[in-house]
Design an enzyme around this catalytic site. Structure first.
Site, mmCIF file in Angstrom:
data_model
loop_
_atom_site.group_PDB
_atom_site.id
_atom_site.type_symbol
_atom_site.label_atom_id
_atom_site.label_comp_id
_atom_site.label_asym_id
_atom_site.label_seq_id
_atom_site.Cartn_x
_atom_site.Cartn_y
_atom_site.Cartn_z
ATOM 1 N N ALA A 139 30.531 33.407 58.224
ATOM 2 C CA ALA A 139 31.604 33.297 58.971
ATOM 3 C C ALA A 139 33.353 34.489 58.603
ATOM 4 O O ALA A 139 33.297 34.589 57.284
ATOM 5 C CB ALA A 139 32.202 32.128 58.918
ATOM 6 N N SER A 140 33.717 34.886 59.534
ATOM 7 C CA SER A 140 34.291 36.316 59.332
ATOM 8 C C SER A 140 35.510 35.671 58.453
ATOM 9 O O SER A 140 35.960 34.872 58.726
ATOM 10 C CB SER A 140 34.796 36.980 60.573
ATOM 11 N N ALA A 141 35.896 36.332 57.897
ATOM 12 C CA ALA A 141 37.291 35.973 57.110
ATOM 13 C C ALA A 141 38.034 35.384 58.076
ATOM 14 O O ALA A 141 38.954 36.152 58.961
ATOM 15 C CB ALA A 141 37.995 37.707 56.278
ATOM 16 N N PRO A 142 39.163 34.617 57.915
ATOM 17 C CA PRO A 142 39.991 33.677 58.575
ATOM 18 C C PRO A 142 40.702 35.034 59.545
ATOM 19 O O PRO A 142 41.336 34.342 60.247
ATOM 20 C CB PRO A 142 40.876 32.802 57.767
ATOM 21 N N ARG B 54 36.265 23.563 60.353
ATOM 22 C CA ARG B 54 35.937 24.813 59.909
ATOM 23 C C ARG B 54 34.523 24.331 59.048
ATOM 24 O O ARG B 54 33.735 25.021 59.074
ATOM 25 C CB ARG B 54 36.805 25.904 58.696
#
Length: 685
Positions: A355-358, A323
């Site tokens: 970057a979206s919440a995992p 990531r």
């Protein structure tokens, strides 16, 4: 002190000592306790200092009558003091970005000055260079400076502290500085480990400066302002200008590569004053790769603990994709954090890419149910990290195409994918609503931006037995659900489950503007524009005395079906629906809509009713209703009756059916339908 302290609140006292060493000794043993006592006695409200050779310039905030004179008299009695006098303080307002930037600087100066002197008073090993450097890195990271932007600040500092015939940094120093630049945590023996407020002060300043810059309130570039902060920071820590030059030059080399001359490989510089670092006592010195691997698995472990992973394939993908390569210049602790990471903002400061919440990413990938060899279309490339996960899931025989509206973001995603080892992913700049016909049809389509509609191109490009996962905005208030639609007919899609979510709105042909009513400075009502609300009447309603009703209806925090209560209200009432957004100040004043349902609200022409909760224990909350306006009794009764009806059945997952609208403009008109230009949605329970 507050951020809005004016420069006229400050006075200056110059104290000249017999030597620089005397200056620091007196600063720690005499000035520090005197200033701390003065703060407790309210003789001053803040203080900070800068070093100028053998002179310290003390800046005092709002000193009471006579305090400056008493301090000067006390200093003059010390044999090591050559002179002490009051003088005029001339703040470097333009250098720090104008009045707002200067106010932020004053706040940092007071915090850091206190921490520096406290540290010098209690530590036998000052770690001057290391601590100043690490704090500077934390300042830049919090200001959201990317890797090369940080390098530019170090280059500016190196140029500002250039000394005649300055030697190049040694290989040993450069290696040490690289560790400091990439460190993600502080060793247990580090002063920063035991004084978290020190780092917090730097990070607060970085965030405030970034906010000022994004709203046009700095009169100088953000990197120029931060470079000036670095100069003052190293000054307070007592790091000589020549050492600042070497440290900054080493950092610049690490970011951009060394200049044409070869770095000195001796253990010290030609002046005979080697710069050494004691990294083990200051920061976590495990290798960058080891730390990132650890962080990646820790994140995957956390997602697994939440029960999000339902297939080994998605878990393996999360443990594989690096990531940090998709969010360069961001602290790995943040890159592998649990919340979204905003990567680009527009001129107003609003997020346009992140970057979206995992955990949400993992949830949607599980909804998508990718199998090896499938052809996948992603709408919303952003950083490219989702496309990398998709590439892992579909494997070497699969295909991934990702589309990003912003050409700059699309190019960045492509570069990140190549750097991370996924050159086979096709990254395209374009309108996601148009899809990518040359490689259609797709077995799977995933949209990673909030969509108002399902555009014709995606209907056309989805395989006959395909699945599309889309965060669909089901109401103009922004109420959104991630829906895994299976194609059941050429013009029909069905999703039998839904996940609560929120995404940056999709841009392009299907973009849809929201209507937000600013009822007060601290309260906004997000509504459906077609409901034609009366802002003045609703503002007046909110000013009326609230009427509160507790229903006796409870909801467990771990009960997922209750998460859809707001959607159930929307689809089961003829009263207009909205969502209320409030600031912390509004909540403190008593306007405290339930966070769980994002401020779910019902309203009429002149009355507002919103849900509230109160904790009965750690697991259960009771649902209540607060109503404002002349028709409060009627609307409160309506809302309570709806809640009672919901409580009788406690419906679980909704079923959402999407019908493609006829080209002639005719569409299905069953109860509870939500009409879009291209699609009509029905929600059943």
């Amino acid at each position: 002190m507050s951020d809005d302290a004016t420069t006229s609140d400050w006075q200056q006292v110059n104290i000249t000592y017999a030597s620089r060493r005397d200056a620091e000794d007196i600063g720690v043993t005499h000035i520090r306790p005197r200033l701390i006592d003065a703060e407790y006695a309210r003789e001053i409200t803040g203080w900070w200092f800068v070093r100028k050779g053998d002179t310290w310039r003390l800046r005092l905030e709002k000193p009471t009558d006579g305090f400056s004179e008493s301090l000067i008299d006390a200093m003059r009695q010390l044999p090591e003091v050559v002179a002490a006098s009051a003088t005029i303080y001339e703040p470097e307002i333009e250098a720090f970005g104008g009045p707002d930037g200067m106010a932020v600087a004053h706040r940092l100066f007071t915090a850091d000055s206190r921490f520096v002197l406290d540290h010098l008073a209690t530590s036998d090993t000052p770690y001057r260079r290391e601590l100043a450097f690490i704090l500077g890195v934390r300042l830049m990271r919090a200001a959201r400076l990317e890797w090369h932007e940080q390098g530019d600040c170090w280059a500016r500092l190196a140029a500002a502290r250039q000394a005649a015939a300055a030697p190049q940094p040694t290989t040993a120093l450069t290696t040490s500085i690289e560790r400091l630049l990439t460190a993600t945590s502080d060793a247990p023996s580090s002063p920063l480990h035991h004084l978290p407020g020190w780092v917090a002060a730097m990070e607060h300043t970085g965030r405030r400066l970034a906010d000022l810059a994004s709203t046009g309130r700095l009169t100088r570039g953000l990197r120029a302002v931060i470079t000036h902060h670095l100069i003052f920071l190293f000054n307070r820590h007592g790091v000589p200008a020549a050492d600042q030059h070497q440290l900054a030059t080493a950092a610049r080399h690490i970011v951009f590569g060394p200049p044409s001359e070869i770095l000195d490989t001796t253990t010290g510089d030609p002046t005979g004053n080697p710069i050494t670092t004691t990294l083990g006592a200051v920061t976590d010195t495990s290798t960058f790769t080891e730390r990132n691997d650890r962080l990646r698995h820790e994140l995957a472990d956390w997602i697994k603990s939440r029960g999000t992973f339902t297939t080994p394939a998605v878990e393996t993908a999360f443990r594989t994709v690096r990531r940090e390569l998709f969010i360069p210049g961001v602290d790995p602790e943040i890159a592998y954090g649990r919340v979204p990471v905003v990567t680009h903002r527009d001129a107003s400061g609003a997020s346009v890419s992140s970057a979206s919440a995992p955990n949400m990413v993992a949830t949607m990938l599980e909804q998508l149910h990718v199998t090896p060899g499938q052809k996948i279309l992603e709408i919303g490339a952003a950083t490219g990290v989702n496309a990398a996960l998709l590439a892992e899931l579909t494997g070497a025989n699969g295909t991934v195409v990702t589309i990003e509206f912003d050409p700059e973001l699309a190019a960045g995603a492509a570069a990140h994918l190549t750097a991370a080892g996924y050159p086979q992913v096709t990254a395209i700049a374009g309108d996601g609503a148009l899809g990518h016909t040359p490689m259609a049809p797709y077995d799977r389509i995933i949209v990673t931006a909030g969509a108002w509609d399902i555009p014709p191109a995606l209907w056309d490009q989805l395989a006959p037995d395909g699945r599309i996962v889309v965060p669909l905005r089901l109401h103009g208030s922004g109420l959104t659900r991630s829906l895994p639609f299976d194609r059941t007919a050429p013009d029909q899609l069905i999703a039998r489950s839904a996940i609560v979510c929120g995404f940056v709105p999709m841009r392009g042909a299907t973009e849809h503007d929201e209507l937000r009513l600013q009822l007060t400075d601290d309260v906004v009502l997000r509504v459906e524009a077609t409901d034609e609300p009366d802002p003045a009447a609703l503002t007046a309603a909110l000013s009326q005395t609230p009427q509160q009703t507790w229903t006796g209806i409870t909801a467990r925090y771990d009960q997922r079906p209750a998460d859809h209560l707001d959607l159930w209200l929307l689809t089961n009432t003829t009263t207009r629906f909205a969502r209320m957004l409030v600031t912390g100040e509004a909540r403190a004043a008593g306007i405290d809509p339930a966070k769980r349902w994002a401020g779910a609200t019902l309203y009429t022409d002149d009355t507002i009713s919103y849900l509230i909760t109160r904790d009965l224990n750690d697991d259960i909350a009771e649902i209540g209703v607060v109503t404002h306006g002349p028709s409060h009794t009627t609307l409160a009764d309506t809302t309570v009756e709806l809640l009672t009806q919901w409580d009788k059945t406690r419906p679980g997952q909704p079923t959402v059916t999407a019908h493609r609208n006829s080209p002639t403009g005719q569409h299905i008109t069953t109860p509870g339908y939500l009409v879009r230009p291209q699609t009509t949605l029905t929600v059943s329970w």
